[in-house]
Design an enzyme around this catalytic site. Structure first.
Site, PDB file in Angstrom:
ATOM      1  CG  HIS A  79      -1.928  -1.169   1.219  1.00  8.69           C
ATOM      2  ND1 HIS A  79      -3.171  -1.054   0.614  1.00  8.69           N
ATOM      3  CD2 HIS A  79      -1.800  -2.263   1.858  1.00  8.69           C
ATOM      4  CE1 HIS A  79      -3.894  -2.249   0.889  1.00  8.69           C
ATOM      5  NE2 HIS A  79      -3.027  -3.063   1.466  1.00  8.69           N
ATOM      6  CG  ASN A 152      -8.000  -4.125   1.031  1.00 10.06           C
ATOM      7  OD1 ASN A 152      -7.322  -3.288   1.270  1.00 10.06           O
ATOM      8  ND2 ASN A 152      -7.362  -5.419   1.071  1.00 10.06           N
ATOM      9  CG  HIS A 343      -2.395  -1.446  14.738  1.00  7.68           C
ATOM     10  ND1 HIS A 343      -2.686  -2.565  14.604  1.00  7.68           N
ATOM     11  CD2 HIS A 343      -1.273  -1.635  15.421  1.00  7.68           C
ATOM     12  CE1 HIS A 343      -2.363  -3.509  15.127  1.00  7.68           C
ATOM     13  NE2 HIS A 343      -1.319  -2.954  16.083  1.00  7.68           N
ATOM     14  CE1 TYR A 366      -2.067  -4.871   9.259  1.00 10.70           C
ATOM     15  CE2 TYR A 366      -2.225  -2.556   8.419  1.00 10.70           C
ATOM     16  CZ  TYR A 366      -2.305  -3.990   8.480  1.00 10.70           C
ATOM     17  OH  TYR A 366      -3.109  -4.453   7.146  1.00 10.70           O
TER      18      TYR A 366
HETATM   19 FE1  HDD Z   1      -2.520  -4.828   5.262  1.00 12.76          FE
HETATM   20  C1  HDD Z   1      -1.031  -1.775   5.082  1.00 12.76           C
HETATM   21  C2  HDD Z   1      -5.396  -3.332   4.445  1.00 12.76           C
HETATM   22  C3  HDD Z   1      -3.951  -7.991   5.218  1.00 12.76           C
HETATM   23  C4  HDD Z   1       0.380  -6.122   6.863  1.00 12.76           C
HETATM   24  N1  HDD Z   1      -3.049  -3.097   4.783  1.00 12.76           N
HETATM   25  C5  HDD Z   1      -2.238  -1.843   4.709  1.00 12.76           C
HETATM   26  C6  HDD Z   1      -3.070  -0.656   4.152  1.00 12.76           C
HETATM   27  C7  HDD Z   1      -4.199  -1.304   4.143  1.00 12.76           C
HETATM   28  C8  HDD Z   1      -4.379  -2.728   4.449  1.00 12.76           C
HETATM   29  C9  HDD Z   1      -5.697  -0.559   3.557  1.00 12.76           C
HETATM   30  C10 HDD Z   1      -2.563   0.784   4.221  1.00 12.76           C
HETATM   31  C11 HDD Z   1      -2.828   1.526   5.272  1.00 12.76           C
HETATM   32  C12 HDD Z   1      -2.623   2.858   4.798  1.00 12.76           C
HETATM   33  O1  HDD Z   1      -3.054   3.714   4.217  1.00 12.76           O
HETATM   34  O2  HDD Z   1      -1.367   3.409   5.303  1.00 12.76           O
HETATM   35  N2  HDD Z   1      -4.271  -5.743   4.950  1.00 12.76           N
HETATM   36  C13 HDD Z   1      -5.242  -4.870   4.568  1.00 12.76           C
HETATM   37  C14 HDD Z   1      -6.641  -5.673   4.440  1.00 12.76           C
HETATM   38  C15 HDD Z   1      -6.018  -7.080   4.749  1.00 12.76           C
HETATM   39  C16 HDD Z   1      -4.816  -7.005   5.060  1.00 12.76           C
HETATM   40  C17 HDD Z   1      -7.845  -5.254   4.291  1.00 12.76           C
HETATM   41  C18 HDD Z   1      -6.797  -8.115   4.800  1.00 12.76           C
HETATM   42  C19 HDD Z   1      -8.151  -8.466   5.033  1.00 12.76           C
HETATM   43  N3  HDD Z   1      -1.919  -6.676   5.967  1.00 12.76           N
HETATM   44  C20 HDD Z   1      -2.542  -7.823   5.755  1.00 12.76           C
HETATM   45  C21 HDD Z   1      -1.861  -8.869   6.600  1.00 12.76           C
HETATM   46  C22 HDD Z   1      -0.556  -8.349   6.829  1.00 12.76           C
HETATM   47  C23 HDD Z   1      -0.563  -7.000   6.306  1.00 12.76           C
HETATM   48  C24 HDD Z   1      -2.407 -10.312   6.542  1.00 12.76           C
HETATM   49  C25 HDD Z   1       0.478  -9.217   7.441  1.00 12.76           C
HETATM   50  C26 HDD Z   1       0.455 -10.057   8.393  1.00 12.76           C
HETATM   51  N4  HDD Z   1      -0.743  -3.963   5.885  1.00 12.76           N
HETATM   52  C27 HDD Z   1       0.261  -4.476   6.385  1.00 12.76           C
HETATM   53  C28 HDD Z   1       1.238  -3.906   7.227  1.00 12.76           C
HETATM   54  C29 HDD Z   1       1.044  -2.647   6.314  1.00 12.76           C
HETATM   55  C30 HDD Z   1      -0.334  -2.852   5.717  1.00 12.76           C
HETATM   56  C31 HDD Z   1       2.863  -4.641   6.390  1.00 12.76           C
HETATM   57  C32 HDD Z   1       2.150  -1.595   5.517  1.00 12.76           C
HETATM   58  C33 HDD Z   1       2.015  -0.488   5.788  1.00 12.76           C
HETATM   59  C34 HDD Z   1       1.476  -0.515   7.007  1.00 12.76           C
HETATM   60  O3  HDD Z   1       1.006  -1.510   7.294  1.00 12.76           O
HETATM   61  O4  HDD Z   1       1.176   0.679   7.688  1.00 12.76           O
HETATM   62  O5  HDD Z   1       1.531  -3.846   8.273  1.00 12.76           O
END
Ligand code: HDD
Length: 713
Positions: A79, A152, A343, A366
């Site tokens: 993202h 999402n 988060h 997160y």
């Molecule tokens: Fe995630 C970012 C949504 C599964 C780990 N995720 C992130 C963002 C969104 C989502 C919208 C961007 C937030 C922003 O605008 O800063 N993610 C989802 C959805 C998921 C999902 C709807 C499944 C239902 N994500 C998911 C899993 C993991 C992560 C299974 C790890 C175990 N997601 C992350 C992250 C991020 C992230 C690596 C990257 C940047 C951040 O968190 O701040 O922690």
């Protein structure tokens, strides 16, 4: 001297303004170093003599350069590419029967929000138009603390357990040896992984559909994906799924447009959001919930904890509980949109988790990611992340600590500090986790109730209109057509037969695969080393719902044309009256009408008036607009009908199923197009009133224009 404004104004939410006391615009002020020393020369380094080397003592140069050298932070691992905006959420009424969350309490209660939309796979500088899932993350600054709904634009996910998230992301990101391709899933590693993971099939259907190509952030739905919990004052719990429904309706781009827009304006979605807010066309969504009583947890033919499943709206209707309006652009992209830290674990009393293993894993990821992205444990003190609810605890120190904690104590229990800060009772708003009864062995395993991988993939495909199904077939042909390995293509087409024989057949035709071979068992390659593969094989389940109307994008058309972009093709001598008439009608309905001409600057109309040109044909393209109007005016058309860019503009709009209005002399231009070979073209309005055009573009596209695809542009 210009007045210096310290605080961006947000009349609705004065508390949010308080978080921005550090804003600074420098107007009317002398330039200083970071120590406040006034700078006399910001043009030249300090040299030993006019043509001599730079001196190390040049503290101003060193400070400026050091800051510059460090002005990027690591982009989000997923993202990375996105845009955000401020706004508010307004509750429709009392939801206390289900949740004690205060912001969902009384009718009309407003809570400030910041919402960030994103793509998933591309780097920070990639195109907005990738075929991809869109992030839809909302931070509610409630009086009880920040609540983040990190969702999402699709209601399900690729995988069932967070353990597989790094694998999924490694597979979809550019390949590791050459870092190609950028922001695209159409490559070998992605489809290699997917073709071995039947659990991803439902999500793949969504990603191959038009949902992955939204027309605008304000025209897409949002979903919390996981099942969460609501908890009321009595401690009773309910399962809940969250939905955002765009008031503007759900609309998409075609793949041909998306690819062309990537070149014409890779900031298309970001710009659209920004402009809509600047123009007062505030994007709006209604928040909806599907609520399931605790006792009904097992009444469905899928597991509520499985994030690859949705609850069809036919089984549990969506109850609308409030509205979000985005009405203010960020003041500074980096400070707000880049530094915001979402988060799924940021909760308020009344909302809690379910045991969805994907959600549970996210709860770790997160904070961990913020530590490296924002540089330490104090990211909550960055203005955009600060709650409006006061923060009191015994956490101290760490990199970049902002708060100056006073007093002697930083521990609990204490007597010296009067026992403060004290723990809040539930009646005082203290958060208490829902007391769910848990029993079982400590195991690494996938629940057998998670093994149905195809019934909802099928449901999704069957619920699409013919046009949407055709787009999915095209999308799969494109994506797999870019895959070099024939094994992967064949395995994937084989896998598709489990979703729909029809779908697989059409995709195979496009790829020249004949016959289709069903993949050898095991179908699922995501099982532990010592497990019996049979225990992980997909189970055949027949969905109790065969067709779900709401899964088709076309079922959620909005009202009106607010925020749509309309191109008016005109040059010197344009008919003043029809131009004004149309412009007014479009503006009254909240659409943006732009004058596109053979040259920049301004043009003169048939009455000799000057009209400002918004874009020349060189700096824009038909793909950036929702509809086209060509007014008459013999002089104007005399020029335009010889201009190949103008002809292509109209042909391309026709190809992309857009409404076109042709008035008076503009018929000469129309006659030059390929589209005009059709004697009775659908969706082309000849000499009709502006009101008819406005009504037509309310539909967005005319999908039953059968000959659109033959236009060779
Ligand atoms: Fe995630 C970012 C949504 C599964 C780990 N995720 C992130 C963002 C969104 C989502 C919208 C961007 C937030 C922003 O605008 O800063 N993610 C989802 C959805 C998921 C999902 C709807 C499944 C239902 N994500 C998911 C899993 C993991 C992560 C299974 C790890 C175990 N997601 C992350 C992250 C991020 C992230 C690596 C990257 C940047 C951040 O968190 O701040 O922690």
């Amino acid at each position: 001297m210009a007045e210096k404004e310290k605080t961006p104004k947000n009349s609705e939410n004065p508390k949010i303004d308080d978080l921005y006391m550090n804003t600074e615009d420098g107007s009317g002020e002398a330039m200083t170093t970071n120590q406040g020393l006034k700078i006399n020369d910001d043009q030249n380094s300090l040299l030993a003599g006019e043509r001599g080397p730079t001196l190390l003592e040049d503290f101003h140069f060193r400070e400026k350069m050091t800051h510059f050298d460090h002005e990027r932070i690591p982009e989000r691992i997923v993202h990375a590419r996105g845009a955000g905006a401020h706004g508010y959420f307004e509750s429709y009424g009392d939801l206390s029967e289900f949740t004690k969350a205060g912001f969902l309490g009384e009718k009309g209660k407003r809570t400030p929000v910041f919402t960030r939309f994103s793509t998933v796979a591309g780097f920070k500088g990639s195109s907005d138009l990738a075929r991809d899932v869109r992030g839809f993350a909302v931070k509610f600054y409630t009086e009880e603390g920040n609540y983040d709904l990190v969702g999402n634009n699709m209601p399900v996910f690729f995988i069932q357990d967070a353990m597989k998230f790094p694998d999924l992301i490694h597979a979809v990101k550019p390949e590791q040896h050459n870092e190609i391709p950028q922001a695209a899933s159409a490559h070998d590693t992605f489809w290699d992984f997917i073709s071995l993971m039947p659990e991803s099939m439902h999500m793949i259907m969504w990603v191959m559909s038009d949902r992955a190509l939204p027309r605008s952030y304000s025209m897409m739905e949002g979903f919390g994906v996981h099942t969460f919990r609501f908890v009321n004052k009595k401690g009773e719990s309910f399962f809940v799924k969250f939905h955002w429904k765009p008031v503007a309706g759900t609309y998409s781009l075609t793949w041909d447009e998306a690819q062309k827009i990537s070149g014409q304006d890779p900031d298309f979605h970001r710009r659209d959001l920004w402009n809509a807010i600047e123009n007062g066309n505030y994007p709006e969504w209604e928040l909806g919930v599907q609520i399931v009583a605790d006792k009904d947890e097992h009444k469905f033919d899928f597991d509520l904890l499985d994030p690859t499943k949705l609850i069809p709206e036919e089984l549990v209707p969506v109850k609308l509980i409030g509205k979000m309006v985005l009405d203010r652009n960020p003041t500074n992209f980096f400070a707000e949109t880049e530094q915001i830290a979402f988060h799924p674990g940021h909760l308020v009393p009344g909302i809690d988790f379910s045991n969805d293993p994907l959600l549970q894993g996210r709860l770790f990821s997160y904070t961990d990611t913020q530590l490296s992205r924002l540089g330490g444990p104090n990211f909550n003190e960055i203005p955009i992340n600060r709650p409006i609810a006061p923060v009191h605890n015994n956490q101290r120190g760490g990199l970049m600590r902002q708060t100056i904690n006073t007093g002697q104590t930083s521990y609990h229990p204490n007597n010296i500090g009067g026992g403060c800060p004290f723990q809040a009772k539930m009646s005082e708003g203290g958060f208490v986790s829902h007391q769910e009864k848990i029993e079982g062995h400590k195991i690494r395993a996938r629940s057998t109730s998670f093994m149905d991988h195809f019934s909802q993939a099928k449901l999704f495909f069957e619920s699409q209109s013919k046009v949407e199904q055709d787009h999915m077939i095209e999308a799969l042909r494109f994506e797999l057509g870019k895959v070099k390995s024939e094994d992967i293509r064949e395995r994937m087409v084989g896998m598709l037969t489990y979703v729909s024989e029809e779908l697989a057949k059409h995709v195979a035709e496009g790829l020249g695969i004949n016959p289709i071979t069903k993949p050898e068992e095991p179908l699922n390659h995501s099982f532990p080393a010592d497990a019996d593969p049979k225990d992980y094989e997909p189970k055949e389940v027949k969905s109790s719902v065969q067709k779900s109307e709401k899964l088709s994008l076309m079922a959620s058309n909005g009202k009106g044309i607010k925020g749509r972009m309309i191109a008016i093709l005109a040059t010197d001598g344009v008919d003043a009256e029809s131009l004004e008439h149309y412009k007014k009608a479009l503006k009254n309905e909240g659409a943006e009408a732009k004058i596109i001409s053979s040259h920049s600057g301004s043009i003169s109309d048939s009455n000799g008036g000057a009209i400002k040109v918004d874009h020349s044909l060189l700096t824009t393209a038909s793909v950036l607009f929702d509809a086209v109007f060509v007014p008459g005016g013999s002089k104007s058309i005399e020029i335009l009908h010889k201009n190949p860019d103008a002809i292509r503009f109209v042909d391309e709009a026709y190809k992309h199923y857009k409404f076109i209005a042709i008035n008076g002399d503009a018929m000469r231009l129309w006659d030059m197009t390929y589209a005009s070979k059709n004697a009775s073209p659908k969706g082309v309005l000849f000499d009709q009133d502006a009101a008819a055009f406005v009504e037509a573009i309310g539909q967005h596209r005319i999908w039953d224009r059968e000959d659109a695809a033959r236009i060779p542009v």
